[in-house]
Design a protein around this motif. Sequence first.
Motif, short mmCIF file in Angstrom:
data_model
loop_
_atom_site.label_atom_id
_atom_site.label_comp_id
_atom_site.label_asym_id
_atom_site.label_seq_id
_atom_site.Cartn_x
_atom_site.Cartn_y
_atom_site.Cartn_z
N UNK A 116 -6.98 11.90 -5.36
CA UNK A 116 -6.50 11.18 -4.18
C UNK A 116 -6.50 9.67 -4.40
N UNK A 117 -7.61 9.14 -4.95
CA UNK A 117 -7.69 7.69 -5.16
C UNK A 117 -6.76 7.25 -6.29
N UNK A 118 -6.57 8.07 -7.31
CA UNK A 118 -5.65 7.71 -8.39
C UNK A 118 -4.22 7.67 -7.88
N UNK A 119 -3.85 8.63 -7.04
CA UNK A 119 -2.51 8.64 -6.45
C UNK A 119 -2.29 7.35 -5.65
N UNK A 120 -3.25 7.00 -4.81
CA UNK A 120 -3.12 5.77 -4.01
C UNK A 120 -3.09 4.53 -4.89
N UNK A 121 -3.90 4.52 -5.96
CA UNK A 121 -3.92 3.37 -6.86
C UNK A 121 -2.58 3.18 -7.55
N UNK A 122 -1.97 4.28 -7.98
CA UNK A 122 -0.64 4.19 -8.61
C UNK A 122 0.38 3.68 -7.60
N UNK A 123 0.29 4.15 -6.37
CA UNK A 123 1.19 3.67 -5.32
C UNK A 123 0.99 2.18 -5.04
N UNK A 124 -0.27 1.75 -4.97
CA UNK A 124 -0.57 0.34 -4.72
C UNK A 124 -0.07 -0.53 -5.87
N UNK A 125 -0.25 -0.07 -7.10
CA UNK A 125 0.21 -0.85 -8.26
C UNK A 125 1.73 -0.91 -8.34
N UNK A 126 2.41 0.04 -7.70
CA UNK A 126 3.88 0.00 -7.71
C UNK A 126 4.44 -0.78 -6.51
N UNK A 127 3.54 -1.37 -5.69
CA UNK A 127 4.01 -2.26 -4.64
C UNK A 127 3.87 -1.75 -3.23
N UNK A 128 3.43 -0.53 -3.02
CA UNK A 128 3.26 0.00 -1.67
C UNK A 128 1.97 -0.56 -1.08
N UNK A 129 2.02 -0.95 0.18
CA UNK A 129 0.86 -1.50 0.86
C UNK A 129 0.33 -0.48 1.86
N UNK A 130 -0.98 -0.34 1.90
CA UNK A 130 -1.63 0.56 2.85
C UNK A 130 -2.50 -0.27 3.78
N UNK A 131 -2.63 0.21 5.02
CA UNK A 131 -3.41 -0.50 6.03
C UNK A 131 -4.19 0.52 6.83
#
Length: 185
Positions: A116-131
């Motif tokens: 789960x955290x790796x998926x989110x980390x890859x998304x964050x590194x590709x420019x997606x922002x989470x709040x």
Amino acid sequence: MIKDKIIYKGNPKESDLNRMNSETIDHTILKDTFSIPYAYIKKIENQKGKNYIKIFFAKDSEEELYINDDNIKSEIFEYIKNDHTDFIYSSELPSFVKYTKAQLFALVSITGIFIWSLYLAIQIESGIEYELVGGRKPGIAGVILIIANLGTFKIITGYLVLLAIAIFALIKKIKSRSMTEYLKR
């Protein structure tokens, strides 16, 4: 010590032990011990290779009687088995899953958090922002998001360290699996 269908656990003084024999017991010696009446006992386990007998009593309580000599440990277990006929005796090798339940749960948990955290980390590194939205304390999703903000390299490194620890604990637990004798109500 076992007397009158009660198991006493404690560390009496050497002088107190010298005053005691099988026929007479000075009850003042027993005041500093922990007693478990047979009536309270739900289950007793005697696992080969372990230096204790585990006694389960009351709701979720358990106590371990540490005995360094295997022969004495077997004699105590046999005495309880013969002294209390309400117990049903069985002997078995615990199943792999039952015996390693905690270690397997740890492996599954850290793997789930890692994915789960790796998926989110890859998304964050590709420019997606989470709040995080809401006024409450962050739950598991908040914790996962904090972990994801560490980056993929740190997440992978942390997972490998935790995975190594979990596998080491699992192997150690598997090696200690041996025949276990049970007395159950």
